[in-house]
Design a protein around this motif. Structure first.
Motif, PDB file in Angstrom:
ATOM      1  N   SER A 188       0.668  -1.252   0.207  1.00 14.94           N
ATOM      2  CA  SER A 188      -0.077  -0.040  -0.089  1.00 14.94           C
ATOM      3  C   SER A 188       1.051   1.257  -0.018  1.00 14.94           C
ATOM      4  CB  SER A 188      -0.911   0.003   1.195  1.00 14.94           C
ATOM      5  OG  SER A 188      -0.357   0.063   2.459  1.00 14.94           O
ATOM      6  N   VAL A 189       0.334   2.173  -0.702  1.00 10.44           N
ATOM      7  CA  VAL A 189       1.171   3.445  -0.690  1.00 10.44           C
ATOM      8  C   VAL A 189       0.875   4.384   0.534  1.00 10.44           C
ATOM      9  CG1 VAL A 189       1.913   5.285  -2.501  1.00 10.44           C
ATOM     10  CG2 VAL A 189       1.183   3.163  -3.361  1.00 10.44           C
ATOM     11  N   GLU A 190       1.892   4.794   1.147  1.00 13.03           N
ATOM     12  CA  GLU A 190       1.860   5.488   2.355  1.00 13.03           C
ATOM     13  C   GLU A 190       2.040   7.123   1.917  1.00 13.03           C
ATOM     14  OE1 GLU A 190       1.170   6.084   6.754  1.00 13.03           O
ATOM     15  OE2 GLU A 190       0.962   4.252   5.078  1.00 13.03           O
ATOM     16  N   PHE A 191       3.012   7.315   1.292  1.00  8.34           N
ATOM     17  CA  PHE A 191       3.386   8.824   0.928  1.00  8.34           C
ATOM     18  C   PHE A 191       3.692   8.796  -0.576  1.00  8.34           C
ATOM     19  CE2 PHE A 191       5.091   8.700   5.272  1.00  8.34           C
ATOM     20  CZ  PHE A 191       4.052   9.232   5.867  1.00  8.34           C
ATOM     21  N   GLY A 192       3.591   9.917  -1.332  1.00 11.62           N
ATOM     22  CA  GLY A 192       4.071  10.067  -2.320  1.00 11.62           C
ATOM     23  C   GLY A 192       2.764   9.990  -3.632  1.00 11.62           C
ATOM     24  N   GLY A 193       2.232  11.334  -3.747  1.00  9.88           N
ATOM     25  CA  GLY A 193       1.092  11.131  -5.028  1.00  9.88           C
ATOM     26  C   GLY A 193      -0.273  10.805  -4.257  1.00  9.88           C
ATOM     27  N   ARG A 194      -1.005  10.296  -5.145  1.00 13.41           N
ATOM     28  CA  ARG A 194      -2.465  10.139  -4.758  1.00 13.41           C
ATOM     29  C   ARG A 194      -2.639   9.022  -3.623  1.00 13.41           C
ATOM     30  NH1 ARG A 194      -6.957   8.484  -9.200  1.00 13.41           N
ATOM     31  NH2 ARG A 194      -8.622   7.513  -7.917  1.00 13.41           N
ATOM     32  N   MET A 195      -3.501   9.278  -2.881  1.00 11.03           N
ATOM     33  CA  MET A 195      -3.825   8.168  -1.782  1.00 11.03           C
ATOM     34  C   MET A 195      -4.725   7.155  -2.175  1.00 11.03           C
ATOM     35  SD  MET A 195      -4.021  10.829   1.681  1.00 11.03           S
ATOM     36  CE  MET A 195      -4.227   9.597   2.810  1.00 11.03           C
ATOM     37  N   ASN A 196      -4.712   6.173  -1.308  1.00 17.39           N
ATOM     38  CA  ASN A 196      -5.939   4.796  -1.678  1.00 17.39           C
ATOM     39  C   ASN A 196      -5.449   4.265  -2.805  1.00 17.39           C
ATOM     40  OD1 ASN A 196      -7.923   5.424   0.451  1.00 17.39           O
ATOM     41  ND2 ASN A 196      -8.054   7.410  -0.410  1.00 17.39           N
ATOM     42  N   LYS A 197      -3.783   3.919  -2.692  1.00 15.52           N
ATOM     43  CA  LYS A 197      -3.220   3.445  -3.772  1.00 15.52           C
ATOM     44  C   LYS A 197      -2.661   1.868  -3.592  1.00 15.52           C
ATOM     45  CE  LYS A 197      -0.094   5.836  -5.637  1.00 15.52           C
ATOM     46  NZ  LYS A 197       0.324   6.838  -6.554  1.00 15.52           N
ATOM     47  N   VAL A 198      -2.696   1.112  -4.285  1.00 12.76           N
ATOM     48  CA  VAL A 198      -1.712  -0.097  -4.031  1.00 12.76           C
ATOM     49  C   VAL A 198      -0.850  -0.358  -5.119  1.00 12.76           C
ATOM     50  CG1 VAL A 198      -3.467  -1.144  -2.426  1.00 12.76           C
ATOM     51  CG2 VAL A 198      -3.385  -1.523  -4.845  1.00 12.76           C
ATOM     52  N   PHE A 199       0.226  -1.003  -5.022  1.00 14.84           N
ATOM     53  CA  PHE A 199       1.315  -1.107  -5.982  1.00 14.84           C
ATOM     54  C   PHE A 199       1.751  -2.598  -5.791  1.00 14.84           C
ATOM     55  CE2 PHE A 199       6.048  -1.320  -6.979  1.00 14.84           C
ATOM     56  CZ  PHE A 199       5.911  -1.110  -8.338  1.00 14.84           C
ATOM     57  N   HIS A 200       1.938  -3.415  -7.172  1.00 17.74           N
ATOM     58  CA  HIS A 200       2.306  -4.728  -7.073  1.00 17.74           C
ATOM     59  C   HIS A 200       3.024  -5.315  -8.000  1.00 17.74           C
ATOM     60  CE1 HIS A 200      -1.930  -5.780  -8.739  1.00 17.74           C
ATOM     61  NE2 HIS A 200      -2.116  -4.381  -8.025  1.00 17.74           N
ATOM     62  N   ILE A 201       4.059  -6.036  -8.010  1.00 16.40           N
ATOM     63  CA  ILE A 201       4.922  -6.526  -8.911  1.00 16.40           C
ATOM     64  C   ILE A 201       4.804  -8.094  -9.295  1.00 16.40           C
ATOM     65  CG2 ILE A 201       7.348  -6.640  -9.705  1.00 16.40           C
ATOM     66  CD1 ILE A 201       8.010  -4.642  -7.863  1.00 16.40           C
ATOM     67  N   TRP A 202       4.645  -8.450 -10.563  1.00 12.70           N
ATOM     68  CA  TRP A 202       4.447  -9.835 -10.802  1.00 12.70           C
ATOM     69  C   TRP A 202       5.601 -10.281 -11.988  1.00 12.70           C
ATOM     70  CZ3 TRP A 202       0.576 -12.687  -8.727  1.00 12.70           C
ATOM     71  CH2 TRP A 202      -0.496 -11.964  -7.855  1.00 12.70           C
ATOM     72  N   LYS A 203       6.097 -11.463 -11.816  1.00 13.47           N
ATOM     73  CA  LYS A 203       7.257 -11.817 -12.564  1.00 13.47           C
ATOM     74  C   LYS A 203       6.553 -12.757 -13.484  1.00 13.47           C
ATOM     75  CE  LYS A 203      11.658 -14.350 -12.034  1.00 13.47           C
ATOM     76  NZ  LYS A 203      12.529 -14.948 -11.083  1.00 13.47           N
TER      77      LYS A 203
END
Length: 247
Positions: free
Chosen positions: A74-89
């Motif tokens: 989950s994105v705590e700081f930096g840009g828009r809130m209520n955002k999740v980030f994930h990486i797939w291989k």
């Protein structure tokens, strides 16, 4: 004679290796396999963040049954809130296509994971990246926080700015101000973009390391050289979810 030439051509073609997909990052040895990483960012409805994360936690196994999850934050700081980030291989583009095809046929995943989550999402972004040849994906020694620093470099590609960017990253690593997880070069998305994923024990230790690096002449010199090729940069502080492989 024509038949002989035709047979010779077929024989040579059979012995010619199939071209491999690799990362066009000009610094150091090249990545000669097709492995790539998909960066996915979901912007959620403000009131639905917790509901989304709970549903993902409960059903993430339905998704990871098809391909490897590197990390989920989950994105705590930096840009828009209520955002999740994930990486797939993925092993290559064929592998990803096969995974997407399998997911389209997986009714359990669709009914329990996809359909309930879609109304909770405002926007989705996808970017294809390669791990640069001069680093490998590292796993931090314990739980902490992550920083994704994104650099938009000047047009021209790594042949123009690759060496100086590498030096700027490696001096931070060698001086021990933070721990490098991976450096990724964008293949699909905005071009001339590089993502650097860092790990720190806490937001406080990250701030302390950053302040020390700003006073280190060797770091300052390397960064000053690299920023000659920089257009803009952005960073996000990421908190790993309970189900993230990278903690």
């Amino acid at each position: 004679m024509l038949a002989v030439r035709s047979a010779l051509t077929r024989s040579l073609a059979a012995r010619t290796p199939t071209p491999q997909v690799y990362s066009f990052f000009a610094t150091g040895s090249r990545q000669y396999d097709g492995t790539f990483y998909e960066f996915r960012t979901y912007y959620l409805k403000p009131s639905k963040m917790n509901e989304f994360l709970e549903n993902v936690k409960k059903n993430i196994h339905l998704r990871t049954a098809h391909s490897e999850l590197v990390g989920y934050w989950s994105v705590e700081f930096g840009g828009r809130m209520n955002k999740v980030f994930h990486i797939w291989k993925y092993d290559n583009f064929t592998h990803r296509a096969e995974v997407r095809k399998a997911l389209a046929k997986d009714k359990e995943w669709q009914e329990q994971f996809l359909i309930p989550n879609l109304p909770l999402i405002d926007e989705q972004e996808s970017e294809i990246t390669y791990l640069v040849p001069w680093c490998k994906l590292e796993k931090p020694p314990k739980e902490g926080v992550y920083e994704l620093a994104t650099f938009q470099m000047k047009p021209g590609g790594p042949a123009l700015w690759g060496d100086s960017f590498k030096r700027a990253v490696q001096i931070h690593v060698s001086r021990g101000y933070t721990k490098l997880v991976g450096v990724f070069h964008a293949e699909y998305g905005l071009l001339n973009r590089v993502h650097v994923l860092w790990w720190n024990e806490s937001a406080e230790s990250r701030a302390a390391g950053r302040h020390q690096s700003h006073e280190d002449p060797r770091v300052v010199a390397a960064v000053r050289e690299s920023v000659n090729f920089l257009e803009c940069q952005q960073n996000m502080l990421l908190i790993p979810t309970s189900f993230s492989p990278l903690k």
